[in-house]
Design a protein around this motif. Structure first.
Motif, PDB file in Angstrom:
ATOM      1  N   UNK A 361       0.767  -1.178  -0.120  1.00  0.00           N
ATOM      2  CA  UNK A 361       0.046   0.029   0.021  1.00  0.00           C
ATOM      3  C   UNK A 361       0.870   1.183  -0.014  1.00  0.00           C
ATOM      4  N   UNK A 362       0.393   2.345  -0.693  1.00  0.00           N
ATOM      5  CA  UNK A 362       1.033   3.612  -0.597  1.00  0.00           C
ATOM      6  C   UNK A 362       1.168   4.171   0.862  1.00  0.00           C
ATOM      7  N   UNK A 363       2.234   4.928   1.013  1.00  0.00           N
ATOM      8  CA  UNK A 363       2.585   5.672   2.499  1.00  0.00           C
ATOM      9  C   UNK A 363       1.429   6.690   2.604  1.00  0.00           C
ATOM     10  N   UNK A 446       5.673  -0.906   1.853  1.00  0.00           N
ATOM     11  CA  UNK A 446       5.266   0.498   1.731  1.00  0.00           C
ATOM     12  C   UNK A 446       5.610   1.194   0.628  1.00  0.00           C
ATOM     13  N   UNK A 447       4.926   1.439  -0.419  1.00  0.00           N
ATOM     14  CA  UNK A 447       5.274   2.158  -1.737  1.00  0.00           C
ATOM     15  C   UNK A 447       5.325   3.636  -1.481  1.00  0.00           C
ATOM     16  N   UNK A 448       6.200   4.413  -2.052  1.00  0.00           N
ATOM     17  CA  UNK A 448       6.623   5.586  -1.998  1.00  0.00           C
ATOM     18  C   UNK A 448       6.891   6.023  -0.603  1.00  0.00           C
ATOM     19  N   UNK A 449       7.480   5.209  -0.107  1.00  0.00           N
ATOM     20  CA  UNK A 449       8.175   5.373   1.440  1.00  0.00           C
ATOM     21  C   UNK A 449       9.306   6.532   1.413  1.00  0.00           C
ATOM     22  N   UNK A 454       6.640   6.809   8.223  1.00  0.00           N
ATOM     23  CA  UNK A 454       5.943   5.990   7.223  1.00  0.00           C
ATOM     24  C   UNK A 454       5.993   4.441   7.791  1.00  0.00           C
ATOM     25  N   UNK A 455       7.279   4.400   8.146  1.00  0.00           N
ATOM     26  CA  UNK A 455       7.587   2.718   8.647  1.00  0.00           C
ATOM     27  C   UNK A 455       6.737   2.506   9.982  1.00  0.00           C
ATOM     28  N   UNK A 456       6.957   3.415  10.757  1.00  0.00           N
ATOM     29  CA  UNK A 456       6.657   3.134  12.123  1.00  0.00           C
ATOM     30  C   UNK A 456       5.080   3.269  12.587  1.00  0.00           C
TER      31      UNK A 456
END
Length: 863
Positions: A361-363, A446-449, A454-456
């Motif tokens: 999914x996108x960020x 996570x696309x467009x990270x 974004x990760x957390x």
């Protein structure tokens, strides 16, 4: 083996056969228009001569009708053009089938890059133990994606498979029947497939190709390299995106993901059942037969009903087979031991999952979802999040998320559909892990990270919803654009210095998978910069990860053609050098790349073996691939020059209008080939950032201008020529395999270009100057690549690949001509102000759309 025999084998087994079978095919009347097969060669000749004389597509089509079909009325002419399209599409299928049938003849299945070659070489050099040690911790993962570059419906793929078999046996009556079937089978999809449809069509490859080729490769390694029957590192595994990839696809729902996971499990259970059924006929011995029959019955029931009361676990199934094998060895002279062993190996490779279902999914979606989650938690009054969470800095938010103990038990409180679906998907991951084993679904991309936050955010959501005690999911950031690639090491360091995230990585074997995307990288930064940006990012990410005791696993979002990171991929992996982590090779395979590189048992086995040995080659020869400081400076300078040239080109005021009005871009949405929308945004106006890589690259390919695969390369090389420093580039080319591979793949893009097709645009009042910019860059790139390599013609080092491209380009030449003719008619009618629903305009638009199919399929991996 010299190059010449391979080309000879191609000419005998592919080209000559195509000419013979094509002449039979052309005599078949598929409908009332019996003359199509007679007229098409005449039209082909008219096109060929017309372009040689500098004529435009409109003149060529008009000339043909005047010369050969003067008495046809307008409607009849249009009908004939549609018939031509119908025939050419099927000529492409015929050529595909012949090339597939000849694969093991044209390619040396025991030659360089194959496992046999690898083993023999290691044995000769007394390095067999070194090879075993290497294979103990090396993996290749190919990930099948549903990206829509495959224009064949399932029924046509089936015909290609059967046609290949018939051609291999020279079974003329069967070939004739299949030709007839081909003529009557529609190529056009009347409605878009659902994500589940896409999953089903790719599961066909799992069942009919990968189940067999993976097993063969593993059996070979086990028997010939280790020379034992013990369980080893699986070496090859497979990932799966249809049903899990929701980036830009609103039709992928949590139920879809679960449904696909169930389908994957049923499919693998069915394969085990089929193998047991075959074993049952052989193991007719005392103390064995009853046990095999029992297993067969259990798996038959289980493959139909996943809730079967007699269900058996992977561990129990394996133990039972090991026990049966022991009896066979001790009491029955090891009869059919190998067959039992083959099944045990396949269970080891595929478990009950068949393939690992990745979630993506996108960020930006996650960010808005997580904002809703925080608001809801704060509104509930019993959250450990501070009231001012939204006002805190990124670092403070990351710190809070890594320690949060909040739990979300009731998803129904979330009214927003996207928020509900995202959280529900996390529950589904947990469900799939229980059903198919942890590896059934254990990666979330996570696309467009862009940031550690974004990760957390995802880290926190996974824990809040379903993984409070133990997080058995790997979080994979995807860095795509040039700025994101440059920021990637900083993002990862932020995560590596977070105690909670590091504790998670420790529980996952101190490995971090990082995905790097080519498609959007090329669209964003041009060919050289995208590839060099990814190379540099890999070096820095390797260094950063090693600093914190983490092994980086790189997952490449490679498309089919060079413009999307494809081309000869195994050459890239054998050229990386010691500064890039290479414990695993992971890459996406999509569209025609699945059918052309992995679509048959032979091509699948050959290309998988090439990927395995490319990693070995890099490990053994990595010091040779190390870039010197001087070479690195030249490479950086070339990339930066081309990046600037490409950025200027992209920001040209005619760039978007040219794609919108002179190419087939807007027709991609009408082809019904993929389940997801053809662009990201919802605005009517075309915005560059909304463009998806596939229609973007594909539109240049339909124009035969393949811009993303070469633009900027020529200007960058010319800078060195103008300064009298061309020897520096020659030095880099000679010293560095990565640069060499990069340019050889760019040559493929140039070989597939044909500017005579659109030469008429150079005189266009509005777009003439823009067309000339592209053409000049093409000519410069071609001239300087030939100068650099010392070749007289493009792809001179790969005559077989070049010959295949030439035949395919020749087959579709009339199709391209028809497409350009129709595009020109649409443009003329639009200029004349005809309404959108004008019947004549709609007919010409239909011609453009229909001719997309054959052009793309002919290039096999052009888009």
């Amino acid at each position: 083996m010299s190059i010449e025999p391979k080309l000879t084998r191609f000419n005998q087994s592919v080209l000559s056969k195509y000419q013979i079978f094509n002449s039979i095919f052309m005599t078949l009347p598929f409908d009332a228009v019996t003359k199509t097969g007679v007229l098409l060669p005449l039209f082909h000749e008219t096109c060929k001569k017309g372009f040689e004389n500098g004529d435009n597509p409109t003149t060529i089509v008009d000339t043909f009708f005047e010369k050969y079909q003067a008495r046809r009325n307008k409607e009849s002419q249009i009908n004939l053009l549609f018939r031509f399209i119908q025939y050419i599409e099927r000529q492409v299928v015929l050529f595909d089938a012949i090339e597939d049938a000849a694969f093991p003849i044209v390619n040396n299945m025991d030659g360089v890059g194959t496992l046999r070659n690898l083993k023999d070489k290691a044995q000769a050099e007394y390095k067999l133990d070194e090879l075993k040690a290497y294979l103990d911790d090396f993996k290749v993962r190919i990930v099948l994606t549903a990206h829509p570059t495959q224009f064949y419906p399932g029924s046509v793929l089936g015909i290609i498979t059967e046609l290949s078999k018939a051609i291999e046996k020279n079974n003329l009556s069967e070939i004739n029947n299949l030709f007839g079937q081909l003529g009557k089978t529609p190529f056009f999809k009347h409605k878009k497939p659902t994500p589940y449809d896409e999953a089903k069509s790719l599961i066909w490859y799992l069942e009919n190709v990968f189940y067999i080729s993976f097993g063969k490769i593993y059996n070979y390694i086990q028997t010939n390299i280790y020379a034992d029957q013990k369980k080893h590192n699986e070496i090859i595994n497979i990932g799966f995106w249809p049903g899990g990839d929701r980036d830009g696809n609103p039709f992928v729902k949590p139920e879809t993901t679960l449904k696909v996971a169930k389908k994957l499990k049923k499919a693998i259970l069915k394969k085990y059942y089929e193998d047991l059924k075959k074993l049952r006929k052989k193991l007719t011995f005392k103390g064995v037969e009853d046990r095999i029959i029992n297993l067969e019955t259990i798996l038959y029931d289980y493959s139909i009903n996943l809730k079967s009361k007699k269900a058996i676990s992977v561990k129990e199934l394996t133990e039972e087979l090991l026990s049966i094998r022991k009896i066979v060895v001790e009491q029955h002279q090891s009869l059919y031991e190998n067959e039992i062993n083959n099944l045990i190996n396949r269970i080891h490779l595929f478990g009950y999952r068949f393939a690992t279902l990745d979630i993506r999914q996108d960020s930006r979606i996650h960010h808005s979802v997580f904002t809703n989650v925080v608001d809801q938690l704060l509104a509930s009054g019993n959250s450990c999040l501070p009231e001012n969470y939204h006002d805190l800095s990124e670092e403070e938010q990351i710190d809070i998320l890594s320690k949060t103990t909040d739990e979300i038990t009731d998803l129904d409180v979330f009214e927003d559909e996207m928020t509900f679906n995202t959280l529900k998907t996390i529950q589904v991951i947990k469900q799939i892990q229980k059903m198919n084993g942890e590896r059934g679904a254990n990666r979330y991309i996570i696309s467009n990270n862009q940031t550690a936050l974004n990760m957390m955010q995802l880290f926190a959501m996974l824990k809040m919803v379903a993984f409070k005690d133990k997080l058995t999911v790997d979080l994979v950031p995807l860095f795509e654009t040039i700025p994101d690639l440059e920021n990637a090491p900083g993002v990862m360091e932020q995560l590596y210095t977070n105690p909670a995230y590091m504790a998670h990585l420790k529980s996952r074997g101190n490995k971090q998978t990082i995905m790097l995307g080519f498609s959007d990288g090329t669209k964003d930064g041009g060919y050289l910069m995208a590839n060099w940006g990814i190379y540099k990012a890999k070096e820095l990410l390797t260094e950063m990860s090693r600093k914190y005791g983490i092994t980086a696993i790189f997952f490449d979002g490679r498309g089919g053609p060079p413009a999307r990171g494809g081309g000869k991929t195994h050459n890239f992996y054998s050229s990386l050098g010691p500064t890039i982590e290479d414990k695993e090779v992971q890459l996406t395979i999509q569209g025609q790349t699945i059918s052309s590189n992995f679509g048959t048992l032979n091509s699948s086995q050959f290309n998988l073996e090439q990927l395995i040995s490319s990693g070995v080659t890099n490990r053994i020869g990595s010091e040779k691939n190390k870039l010197s400081e001087e070479d690195r400076a030249v490479m950086t300078d070339l990339a930066e020059t081309s990046y600037q040239v490409y950025k200027d080109f992209k920001s040209h005021e005619m760039f978007i209008p040219y794609l919108e009005r002179m190419s087939t871009l807007k027709y991609y949405a009408k082809t019904n080939i993929g389940s997801r929308p053809s662009k990201r945004g919802t605005s009517d106006k075309l915005v560059f950032s909304d463009l998806r890589a596939i229609p973007f690259v594909g539109s240049w390919s339909q124009l035969k201008q393949n811009v993303p695969g070469f633009y900027g390369v020529g200007t960058a090389l010319k800078k060195y020529e103008d300064r009298g420093e061309f020897d520096k580039v020659q030095q880099l080319y000679k010293n560095n395999k990565f640069f060499k591979t990069l340019l050889e793949n760019s040559m493929m893009s140039l070989t597939k270009s044909f500017f005579n097709l659109t030469k008429y645009m150079s005189n266009d009042e509005e777009f003439g100057a823009f067309w000339n910019i592209i053409h000049t860059e093409y000519e410069t790139t071609k001239r300087l690549l030939l100068k650099l390599t010392g070749y007289e013609t493009l792809m001179q080092n790969e005559p077989t690949g070049k010959a295949s491209i030439e035949v395919r380009e020749s087959i579709v030449l009339p199709l391209l001509t028809i497409q350009q003719y129709a595009l020109k008619k649409v443009q003329e009618l639009e200029k004349a102000g005809v309404p959108a629903d004008d019947p004549e305009k709609l007919i010409f638009e239909k011609i453009v759309t229909r001719s997309l199919f054959g052009n793309i399929n002919a290039s096999r991996n052009s888009a």
